[in-house]
Design a protein around this motif. Structure first.
Motif, PDB file in Angstrom:
ATOM      1  N   GLU A 191       0.849  -1.196   0.000  1.00  7.03           N
ATOM      2  CA  GLU A 191       0.000   0.000   0.000  1.00  7.03           C
ATOM      3  C   GLU A 191       0.883   1.244   0.000  1.00  7.03           C
ATOM      4  OE1 GLU A 191      -2.973  -0.108   2.970  1.00  7.03           O
ATOM      5  OE2 GLU A 191      -3.706   1.901   2.527  1.00  7.03           O
ATOM      6  N   LEU A 192       0.631   2.137  -0.933  1.00  3.65           N
ATOM      7  CA  LEU A 192       1.471   3.332  -1.076  1.00  3.65           C
ATOM      8  C   LEU A 192       0.773   4.537  -0.441  1.00  3.65           C
ATOM      9  CD1 LEU A 192       2.479   2.900  -4.836  1.00  3.65           C
ATOM     10  CD2 LEU A 192       3.500   1.844  -2.829  1.00  3.65           C
ATOM     11  N   GLY A 193       1.531   5.621  -0.345  1.00  2.00           N
ATOM     12  CA  GLY A 193       0.935   6.892   0.078  1.00  2.00           C
ATOM     13  C   GLY A 193       0.819   7.072   1.565  1.00  2.00           C
ATOM     14  N   ALA A 194       1.604   6.300   2.353  1.00  5.11           N
ATOM     15  CA  ALA A 194       1.524   6.452   3.816  1.00  5.11           C
ATOM     16  C   ALA A 194       1.958   7.850   4.253  1.00  5.11           C
ATOM     17  CB  ALA A 194       2.399   5.401   4.482  1.00  5.11           C
ATOM     18  N   ASP A 195       2.767   8.495   3.419  1.00  6.93           N
ATOM     19  CA  ASP A 195       3.268   9.830   3.786  1.00  6.93           C
ATOM     20  C   ASP A 195       2.277  10.942   3.436  1.00  6.93           C
ATOM     21  OD1 ASP A 195       3.587   9.220   1.100  1.00  6.93           O
ATOM     22  OD2 ASP A 195       5.210  10.671   0.832  1.00  6.93           O
ATOM     23  N   GLU A 196       1.178  10.594   2.748  1.00  4.92           N
ATOM     24  CA  GLU A 196       0.232  11.639   2.342  1.00  4.92           C
ATOM     25  C   GLU A 196      -0.620  12.097   3.520  1.00  4.92           C
ATOM     26  OE1 GLU A 196      -2.139  11.233  -1.210  1.00  4.92           O
ATOM     27  OE2 GLU A 196      -0.691   9.800  -2.011  1.00  4.92           O
ATOM     28  N   ALA A 197      -1.033  13.365   3.473  1.00  5.52           N
ATOM     29  CA  ALA A 197      -1.875  13.910   4.543  1.00  5.52           C
ATOM     30  C   ALA A 197      -3.251  13.244   4.529  1.00  5.52           C
ATOM     31  CB  ALA A 197      -2.026  15.400   4.351  1.00  5.52           C
ATOM     32  N   ASP A 198      -3.935  13.289   5.678  1.00  3.18           N
ATOM     33  CA  ASP A 198      -5.258  12.680   5.775  1.00  3.18           C
ATOM     34  C   ASP A 198      -6.358  13.589   5.231  1.00  3.18           C
ATOM     35  OD1 ASP A 198      -4.165  10.452   6.883  1.00  3.18           O
ATOM     36  OD2 ASP A 198      -4.463  11.116   8.945  1.00  3.18           O
TER      37      ASP A 198
ATOM     38  N   GLN B  20      -9.646  12.137   3.542  1.00  3.24           N
ATOM     39  CA  GLN B  20      -9.282  11.004   2.685  1.00  3.24           C
ATOM     40  C   GLN B  20      -9.481   9.718   3.483  1.00  3.24           C
ATOM     41  OE1 GLN B  20      -6.376  11.681  -0.452  1.00  3.24           O
ATOM     42  NE2 GLN B  20      -5.241  12.922   0.992  1.00  3.24           N
TER      43      GLN B  20
ATOM     44  N   ARG C 130      -6.202   1.647   2.143  1.00  3.63           N
ATOM     45  CA  ARG C 130      -6.804   0.854   1.076  1.00  3.63           C
ATOM     46  C   ARG C 130      -7.953   0.006   1.613  1.00  3.63           C
ATOM     47  NH1 ARG C 130      -2.422  -2.476  -2.196  1.00  3.63           N
ATOM     48  NH2 ARG C 130      -2.312  -3.733  -0.311  1.00  3.63           N
TER      49      ARG C 130
ATOM     50  N   ARG D 234     -14.256   9.498   8.085  1.00  2.03           N
ATOM     51  CA  ARG D 234     -13.519   8.511   8.887  1.00  2.03           C
ATOM     52  C   ARG D 234     -14.250   8.134  10.167  1.00  2.03           C
ATOM     53  NH1 ARG D 234      -7.107   8.833   8.872  1.00  2.03           N
ATOM     54  NH2 ARG D 234      -6.751   9.071   6.664  1.00  2.03           N
TER      55      ARG D 234
ATOM     56  N   LYS E 271      -6.081   8.267  -1.502  1.00  2.72           N
ATOM     57  CA  LYS E 271      -4.821   8.989  -1.601  1.00  2.72           C
ATOM     58  C   LYS E 271      -4.277   8.899  -3.032  1.00  2.72           C
ATOM     59  CE  LYS E 271      -3.747   8.726   3.260  1.00  2.72           C
ATOM     60  NZ  LYS E 271      -2.921   8.172   4.332  1.00  2.72           N
TER      61      LYS E 271
ATOM     62  N   ARG F  54      -1.602   7.946  -4.565  1.00  2.00           N
ATOM     63  CA  ARG F  54      -0.916   6.788  -5.142  1.00  2.00           C
ATOM     64  C   ARG F  54      -1.616   5.482  -4.748  1.00  2.00           C
ATOM     65  NH1 ARG F  54       2.979  10.234  -3.268  1.00  2.00           N
ATOM     66  NH2 ARG F  54       3.618   8.965  -1.501  1.00  2.00           N
TER      67      ARG F  54
ATOM     68  N   GLU G 266       8.228   4.329  -5.107  1.00  2.00           N
ATOM     69  CA  GLU G 266       7.791   3.969  -3.751  1.00  2.00           C
ATOM     70  C   GLU G 266       7.520   2.469  -3.643  1.00  2.00           C
ATOM     71  OE1 GLU G 266       4.430   6.162  -2.278  1.00  2.00           O
ATOM     72  OE2 GLU G 266       4.473   5.139  -0.348  1.00  2.00           O
TER      73      GLU G 266
ATOM     74  N   LEU H 281       9.313  -0.147  -1.061  1.00  3.30           N
ATOM     75  CA  LEU H 281       8.574  -0.951  -0.088  1.00  3.30           C
ATOM     76  C   LEU H 281       8.795  -2.447  -0.312  1.00  3.30           C
ATOM     77  CD1 LEU H 281       5.287   1.128   0.100  1.00  3.30           C
ATOM     78  CD2 LEU H 281       6.932   0.791   1.928  1.00  3.30           C
TER      79      LEU H 281
END
Lengths: 53, 528
Positions: A32-39, B4, B8, B166, B244, B246, B509, B513
């Motif tokens: 899963e990518l994008g862990a660094d993106e803001a919520d 957001q 996933r 959320r 998100k 990506r 990325e 990973l």
């Protein structure tokens, strides 16, 4: 159950639940990518555009 | 601020919860049985591949690339596409007004199941005692047994909407989806042990090969897949806009598609084993039973067999709570389209948008559908908004994005930049030619049928007012809303992410990973 009904029961179950299992396993292989993106995303309050029509 | 999804899994659970609705439980088994039984599986699977999945990917691509609810997302493609976005929002608005009513009925019936309150004649109980159904018309006589649970449903929905994506929607989905699977799984396991269950399975799965030569069977398969996937009217588009940047779109989409159809097969097994029991009790063939889909199945046929079934009270509670959970999460997905559109337009908080949308939808919901003519109005509005409104909206979207603006090529590149499952010529061909052609046939045959024969034996003025009138009102209001200015959210200044850069970011990325995963726990820690 009749043999033909058993065949279709197994066929539909295998295709759809099997498909779900395969796609889930496949998804797990891709991290899963994008862990660094803001919520949240900030929307600027100053941007105004004219109506579309 | 625009929220957001947490990850996933949250998105996949939300999308599955949305796709699995009342139709999976009460519509699919009946449609399959009436259109060839086991043989229906073939057109169903072909429709799954050629229409359901391609349209699902299209909705995901538009929402994710243009990051907004339908009006603003489509406006960001071309300004003149905005009315189509509002059509989708207003279709959702109309649907939520009556969808909540059915959830309220199911909530009541879950309680009635405890003492099998409908007695020996479930049909008379439902029509006369519960709904107090009058002749088709416009009534202001409210039915307390409908009003009270409806208000409960709307309060729960408003609270959930106001809590936001959320804290509200995500939490509800993570509660209702597992509960639905467990409750319905228990129901199916029990139903398989009933006398007559095997006859039910034989009826459901034995193929009628002649049905495959009937074009209406293929239309039914495509029509069902299309509604079942909740595509073409903004839900999946809105949900993917909260992903998100990506995020893997097609990989997640395939999980959603298979989960939805897998649950439908489970529902078919559950419904037909119980119908087999009813036929066994009455000493008739399953083909002689009436009311094997829709409202008739859930609120007339099913209660009838619960009265004759050992443990009917417990099974009734399981069945109607399954309907409540399946329906409520789908209701919230519909309201999220409204909340998203209001937030995009006004910049309001989720709390303010949720409360406003909830009250605006709850008032007509009570006024129109909680009266003695509610079922008649619901029947007509549902048929026209789905078969004309939703189908027309999906067709317009496919034609405008595939053939007129040719945006589909950019959307394909966007999907491939972020996704694990690549789409190519097959997908673009489906989206540009095959799916629109099939949907056009469904739309034209449906419209001709309504114009020629009316609908359901209702008076012409009633169909014109609540059927064609509802569709016309949606289109007119959509055009009117497009004339208003966007106060906050941008269209002109919005720049979609560059696909080449996105692809490079994703590949970099992902490689990092995967390397970290191969290196074990120490590598994962270093990657963080």
């Amino acid at each position: 159950m009749t043999p033909i009904a058993i065949v279709f029961l197994l066929l539909s179950t295998l295709l759809l639940w099997g498909g779900l299992a395969v796609t889930l396993l496949r998804l797990r292989r891709f991290p899963e990518l994008g862990a660094d993106e803001a919520d949240t995303i900030h929307i600027s309050p100053d941007e105004v555009v004219p109506p579309s029509t | 601020m625009r929220e957001q999804w947490g990850g996933r899994a949250a998105f996949i659970i939300a999308a599955i919860s949305s796709a699995i609705g009342l139709g999976n439980i009460w519509r699919f088994p009946g449609v399959a049985y009436e259109n060839g039984g086991g043989a229906f599986l073939l057109p169903y699977l072909i429709a799954f591949v050629t229409a359901g999945v391609p349209m699902l990917f299209l909705d995901y691509a538009v929402g994710h690339r243009f990051r907004a609810a339908p009006p603003l997302a489509l406006r960001r493609i071309r300004r003149w596409l905005e009315p189509l976005g509002w059509v989708q929002v207003l279709i959702c608005f109309v649907i939520v007004t009556y969808y909540a009513v059915i959830i309220g009925w199911a909530l009541n019936y879950a309680l009635y199941s405890i003492d099998l309150a409908w007695g020996d004649d479930a049909t008379t109980f439902f029509v006369q005692d519960f709904l107090r159904l009058a002749d088709p018309g416009v009534s202001i006589e409210f039915v307390p047994t409908v009003v009270i649970p409806l208000i409960v449903v709307w309060i729960a929905a408003i609270v959930s909407m106001a809590l936001g994506l959320r804290r509200g929607l995500d939490r509800v989905n993570k509660l209702t989806l597992p509960l639905l699977v467990v409750l319905f799984g228990a129901l199916v396991a029990y139903a398989l042990t009933l006398p007559g269950a095997v006859d039910g399975l034989n009826a459901f799965f034995t193929p009628d090969w002649l049905a495959l030569a009937d074009p209406t069977v293929w239309i039914a398969a495509y029509g069902h897949i299309f509604f079942s996937f909740s595509v073409g009217f903004g839900i999946m588009l809105t949900y993917s806009s909260y992903l998100k940047t990506r995020s893997d779109l097609t990989g997640s989409g395939l999980v959603v598609a298979f989960a939805n159809c897998g649950f439908e097969i489970l529902a078919g097994i559950g419904v037909f084993t119980t119908l087999g029991f009813l036929a066994f009790q009455q000493g008739v063939g399953i083909g002689e039973l009436e009311g094997i889909s829709g409202v008739g199945l859930a609120f007339m046929t099913f209660p009838t067999l619960l009265s004759q079934m050992p443990g009917g009270q417990a099974i009734g509670v399981l069945f109607f709570l399954s309907l409540v959970f399946a329906g409520f999460s789908s209701l919230l997905s519909l309201t999220q389209v409204l909340v998203g559109a209001v937030q995009d337009r006004t910049g309001w908080s989720s709390r303010r948008s949720g409360v406003t949308v909830g009250i605006a939808a709850a008032v007509p919901s009570v006024l129109l559908f909680a009266t003695t003519t509610g079922l008649n109005v619901l029947d007509v509005v549902d048929a026209f908004v789905n078969n004309i409104g939703v189908v027309g909206s999906a067709l317009a979207m496919l034609l405008l994005l595939g053939l007129v603006t040719r945006e589909v090529w950019t959307l394909r590149d966007h999907l491939n930049a972020v996704s694990s499952f690549r789409v190519g010529t097959v997908w673009t061909t489906m989206v540009r030619w095959v799916t629109p052609a099939i949907i056009a046939v469904i739309l034209v045959t449906g419209a001709i049928g309504y114009l020629r024969d009316g609908y359901g034996g209702y008076p012409g003025w009633f169909v014109a007012l609540f059927g064609w009138g509802a569709v016309a009102l949606v289109v007119a209001a959509a055009v009117a809303l497009s004339f208003r200015r966007y106060g906050r959210a941008d269209a002109r200044s919005f720049a979609p992410v560059d696909v080449a850069r996105l692809r490079a970011d994703v590949e970099r990325e992902r490689a990092q990973l995967l390397a970290a995963r191969a290196a074990g726990p120490a590598g994962k820690e270093a990657a963080r």
